[in-house]
Enzyme design. Sequence first.
Site, short mmCIF file in Angstrom:
data_model
loop_
_atom_site.label_atom_id
_atom_site.label_comp_id
_atom_site.label_asym_id
_atom_site.label_seq_id
_atom_site.Cartn_x
_atom_site.Cartn_y
_atom_site.Cartn_z
N CYS A 125 4.62 9.18 2.59
CA CYS A 125 4.15 8.34 3.69
C CYS A 125 4.75 8.89 4.98
O CYS A 125 5.51 9.86 4.93
CB CYS A 125 4.59 6.89 3.46
SG CYS A 125 3.74 5.73 4.54
N CYS A 127 5.81 6.54 7.77
CA CYS A 127 6.35 5.54 8.69
C CYS A 127 7.83 5.74 9.03
O CYS A 127 8.27 5.33 10.10
CB CYS A 127 6.10 4.14 8.17
SG CYS A 127 6.76 3.85 6.54
N CYS A 135 1.95 4.41 9.31
CA CYS A 135 1.95 5.28 8.14
C CYS A 135 1.01 6.48 8.30
O CYS A 135 0.60 7.09 7.31
CB CYS A 135 1.56 4.48 6.90
SG CYS A 135 2.69 3.11 6.57
N LYS A 200 -1.15 -1.93 -2.33
CA LYS A 200 0.04 -2.31 -1.59
C LYS A 200 -0.42 -3.34 -0.57
O LYS A 200 -1.28 -3.06 0.27
CB LYS A 200 0.59 -1.06 -0.89
CG LYS A 200 1.79 -1.33 -0.03
CD LYS A 200 2.38 -0.03 0.46
CE LYS A 200 3.56 -0.27 1.35
NZ LYS A 200 4.08 1.01 1.87
N ARG A 210 12.28 -2.43 6.56
CA ARG A 210 11.99 -1.84 7.88
C ARG A 210 13.28 -1.67 8.68
O ARG A 210 13.45 -0.66 9.35
CB ARG A 210 10.97 -2.70 8.63
CG ARG A 210 9.68 -2.79 7.82
CD ARG A 210 8.44 -2.57 8.61
NE ARG A 210 7.29 -2.60 7.69
CZ ARG A 210 6.28 -3.47 7.76
NH1 ARG A 210 6.25 -4.36 8.72
NH2 ARG A 210 5.30 -3.41 6.88
N ARG A 221 0.28 -3.67 9.81
CA ARG A 221 -0.41 -2.70 8.95
C ARG A 221 -1.68 -3.29 8.33
O ARG A 221 -2.14 -2.85 7.29
CB ARG A 221 0.52 -2.24 7.83
CG ARG A 221 1.85 -1.66 8.27
CD ARG A 221 2.41 -0.76 7.18
NE ARG A 221 3.84 -0.50 7.29
CZ ARG A 221 4.41 0.29 8.20
NH1 ARG A 221 3.67 0.89 9.12
NH2 ARG A 221 5.71 0.49 8.18
N GLU A 237 -9.48 -1.06 -5.88
CA GLU A 237 -8.53 -0.03 -5.44
C GLU A 237 -8.01 0.77 -6.63
O GLU A 237 -7.87 1.99 -6.57
CB GLU A 237 -7.33 -0.69 -4.73
CG GLU A 237 -7.66 -1.30 -3.38
CD GLU A 237 -7.58 -0.29 -2.24
OE1 GLU A 237 -7.35 0.90 -2.51
OE2 GLU A 237 -7.77 -0.70 -1.09
N LYS A 252 2.49 -3.50 -5.45
CA LYS A 252 3.62 -3.71 -4.55
C LYS A 252 3.25 -4.74 -3.50
O LYS A 252 2.16 -4.61 -2.93
CB LYS A 252 3.93 -2.35 -3.89
CG LYS A 252 5.02 -2.33 -2.85
CD LYS A 252 5.19 -0.89 -2.44
CE LYS A 252 6.19 -0.66 -1.39
NZ LYS A 252 6.30 0.77 -1.10
N SER A 278 12.13 -4.94 -0.90
CA SER A 278 13.38 -5.33 -0.25
C SER A 278 13.53 -6.84 -0.08
O SER A 278 14.62 -7.38 -0.29
CB SER A 278 13.47 -4.63 1.11
OG SER A 278 12.32 -4.93 1.90
N TYR A 317 15.85 -2.15 -6.25
CA TYR A 317 17.18 -1.88 -5.70
C TYR A 317 18.27 -2.36 -6.64
O TYR A 317 19.44 -2.09 -6.41
CB TYR A 317 17.31 -2.54 -4.31
CG TYR A 317 16.22 -2.06 -3.37
CD1 TYR A 317 16.30 -0.81 -2.78
CD2 TYR A 317 15.07 -2.82 -3.15
CE1 TYR A 317 15.28 -0.34 -1.97
CE2 TYR A 317 14.04 -2.35 -2.34
CZ TYR A 317 14.15 -1.11 -1.75
OH TYR A 317 13.14 -0.64 -0.97
#
Length: 328
Positions: A125, A127, A135, A200, A210, A221, A237, A252, A278, A317
């Site tokens: 990507c 971004c 992006c 996404k 971010r 976005r 998709e 996601k 996140s 994470y």
Amino acid sequence: MENPSLVAPVKRPRRLRAHTHIRQMVQETQLSVSDFIQPIFIEESIEAPVAIPSLPGVNRIPESDIAREVNELYQLGIRYVMPFGISKHKDEYGSDTWHNNGLLTRMIRTIKEARPDMIVIPDICFCEYTTHGHCGVVHDGYVDNDLTVTNLVKQSVAAAKAGADMLAPSAMMDGQVSAIRQGLDAAGYPNVSIMAHAIKFASAFYGPFRSAVDCELEGDRNTYQADPHNGRQALLEAALDEDEGADILMVKPGTPYLDVLKSLSDNTRLPLAVYQVSGEYAMLKNAAQAGLIEEQRAVLETMVGFKRAGASVIVTYYAKELAQWLQH
Ligand code: PBG
């Protein structure tokens, strides 16, 4: 007259819950460290790790720490990493990503040098590498699909050349998977696979990420990431990405979209991945730190939920902590 509530039930699901070993016998879902991909944040031109306030427990690490970090993860049993760069060389296009000595290719080479067996799956990507935070290439306030796809192919080939094993394109441009597949094949990388962000969603749950990568997004976005109101669109998709040559399909974020994951698992034979993003991590961490939930049990429950819904791969994470918890 007989009172039906006094009749003993014939079917007793509790029979199979009566003993811990019987519960294990009928357990439908198991977790293992090979389910998890660890994202890592690598920042250009810092000397020591920097804590990320929005993601408690996660650091941005300097390039000089990559080998140590990757070895530590490997020792814990983690075999998949997803590197994210925090760039000091941003421009309108994110051209640093396809330069042979740019941050993206340096990160990949350094991980592979430290641990050739560590599977490297970079996010593909722009971004983190663009001044406007979008992006792709912005034209008259709109992210230009086809110019962005051309650049995604350059980035993908550079990543493959640097040693990436699998690519995770996340820009949500139309046709990105087929263009990347053809680009990789033409450049001599037919075995580099694609974990497509099949869907996404334009999500508020990316907030902590971010700030983690210093992305100062101008606008939103919504013209490229999917509308959270739509579940059927995910099937479209996913079908497109599958036709275009994706090897794995990703959903996601995770927790708010388990229905989408489940519907993909009923409709494709490809392996599925999910990204616990996140905001999902930060909510769990903060709730645990406030003493509101038992962290380990709550996190394991979210992981089991992803697997029950059909995911065989989870980007989280929590991967490092999960690896430690699963050892005991
Ligand atoms: C960029 C990218 C984003 C995330 C992963 N790759 C941010 C975005 O789309 O704004 C978010 C991951 C997270 O929140 O953990 N393409």
